[in-house]
Design an enzyme around this catalytic site. Structure first.
Site, PDB file in Angstrom:
ATOM      1  N   GLY A   1      15.764 -31.848  24.301  1.00 28.51           N
ATOM      2  CA  GLY A   1      14.668 -31.597  25.232  1.00 28.51           C
ATOM      3  C   GLY A   1      15.115 -30.791  26.432  1.00 28.51           C
TER       4      GLY A   1
ATOM      5  N   THR B   1      13.264 -26.581  24.562  1.00 26.99           N
ATOM      6  CA  THR B   1      12.113 -27.137  25.274  1.00 26.99           C
ATOM      7  C   THR B   1      12.017 -26.542  26.673  1.00 26.99           C
ATOM      8  OG1 THR B   1      12.295 -29.201  24.027  1.00 26.99           O
ATOM      9  CG2 THR B   1      11.047 -29.277  26.093  1.00 26.99           C
TER      10      THR B   1
ATOM     11  N   HIS C   1       9.119 -30.807  22.289  1.00 27.44           N
ATOM     12  CA  HIS C   1      10.466 -31.379  22.256  1.00 27.44           C
ATOM     13  C   HIS C   1      11.327 -30.605  21.289  1.00 27.44           C
ATOM     14  CE1 HIS C   1      10.805 -33.321  18.266  1.00 27.44           C
ATOM     15  NE2 HIS C   1       9.495 -33.537  18.363  1.00 27.44           N
ATOM     16  N   CYS C   2      12.630 -30.756  21.445  1.00 28.54           N
ATOM     17  CA  CYS C   2      13.585 -30.253  20.451  1.00 28.54           C
ATOM     18  C   CYS C   2      14.535 -31.414  20.143  1.00 28.54           C
ATOM     19  CB  CYS C   2      14.303 -28.994  20.953  1.00 28.54           C
ATOM     20  SG  CYS C   2      14.977 -29.108  22.624  1.00 28.54           S
ATOM     21  N   ALA C   3      15.830 -31.238  20.252  1.00 25.89           N
ATOM     22  CA  ALA C   3      16.748 -32.362  20.048  1.00 25.89           C
ATOM     23  C   ALA C   3      17.033 -33.060  21.378  1.00 25.89           C
ATOM     24  CB  ALA C   3      18.041 -31.885  19.391  1.00 25.89           C
TER      25      ALA C   3
END
Length: 236
Positions: free
Chosen positions: A134, A138, A130-132
């Site tokens: 997604g 991602t 995940h990132c912020a």
């Protein structure tokens, strides 16, 4: 959107069931993707096995350091592998196309992407990326993992574009749970959603590299053993 909706982790899905080369398919319960988890999230129904045993957080150091990761526990290890720097994350877009941002990641974060492959191949599963939102970081990392395992362009891009269905919930959650991102994250980039051409350009770049995507990731530090371990882990 209700409060209950905001308590559900959006853009969460299992990457199992996708066709790969040689008549293989990706296994379920191996690789997940999502947007940013938040404290107090309800137990998701989108995946069978939760929480993931290994979490790869692709945010920048400043994003990661804002608060303790809600999934970190005695049974879940969280690893930070930043694909964009703090400055790159907060820089105004000024009309920058997603394709240019993705080009920056592939150009400057090849070693980090190879490290993602190493963790995905060897760490306890399921593995969550995940990132912020997604979507972008991602999306690139997931595309690499799927391409290495022999998943075709159409299926990789279809999974990437599926993120667009979740963007209203993703943006609402960022405003509620990560207001600092609301102040610094270029929202116009998120509002554009997933842009197929941006990811297609990344896939084409990997395919054009000598040895294809395997050659590209080897040139950034991955080994043949790691690539084989990952392929055997993800596909059957």
């Amino acid at each position: 959107m209700t409060v209950t909706d905001l308590d559900v982790l959006p853009n969460l899905r299992d990457l199992g069931g996708l066709p790969a080369v040689g008549g293989r398919r990706t296994r379920g319960g191996v690789l997940y993707r999502s947007a940013l988890p938040a404290p107090g999230d309800t137990c998701p129904t989108a995946v069978a096995d939760w929480p993931a045993r290994t979490v790869i957080d692709l945010r920048s150091p400043r994003e990661f350091a804002t608060r303790a990761h809600p999934l970190q526990s005695d049974t879940t290890a969280v690893h930070l592998i930043s694909l964009l720097t703090d400055a790159e994350v907060t820089a105004p877009s000024r009309g920058t196309q997603l394709a240019e941002i993705y080009h920056t990641v592939v150009t400057h974060a090849g070693g980090q992407l190879a490290a993602v492959v190493q963790l995905a191949a060897t760490a306890p599963g399921p593995v969550l990326l995940h990132c912020a939102a997604g979507k972008d970081r991602t999306g690139i990392a997931v595309a690499l993992l799927l391409r290495l395992a022999g998943v075709g362009t159409d299926d990789i891009v279809a999974d990437y574009v599926a993120t667009n269905e979740h963007m209203p919930a993703v943006l609402a959650r960022l405003t509620r749970f990560a207001p600092e991102l609301g102040r610094t994250h270029p929202h116009d980039r998120d509002l554009r959603g997933a842009v197929p051409e941006a990811l297609e350009a990344v896939l084409a770049r990997w395919d054009a590299h000598p040895g294809g995507v395997h050659g590209w990731v080897r040139s950034h530090g991955a080994t043949d053993e790691t690539i084989q371990l990952w392929t055997e882990r993800l596909t059957a």
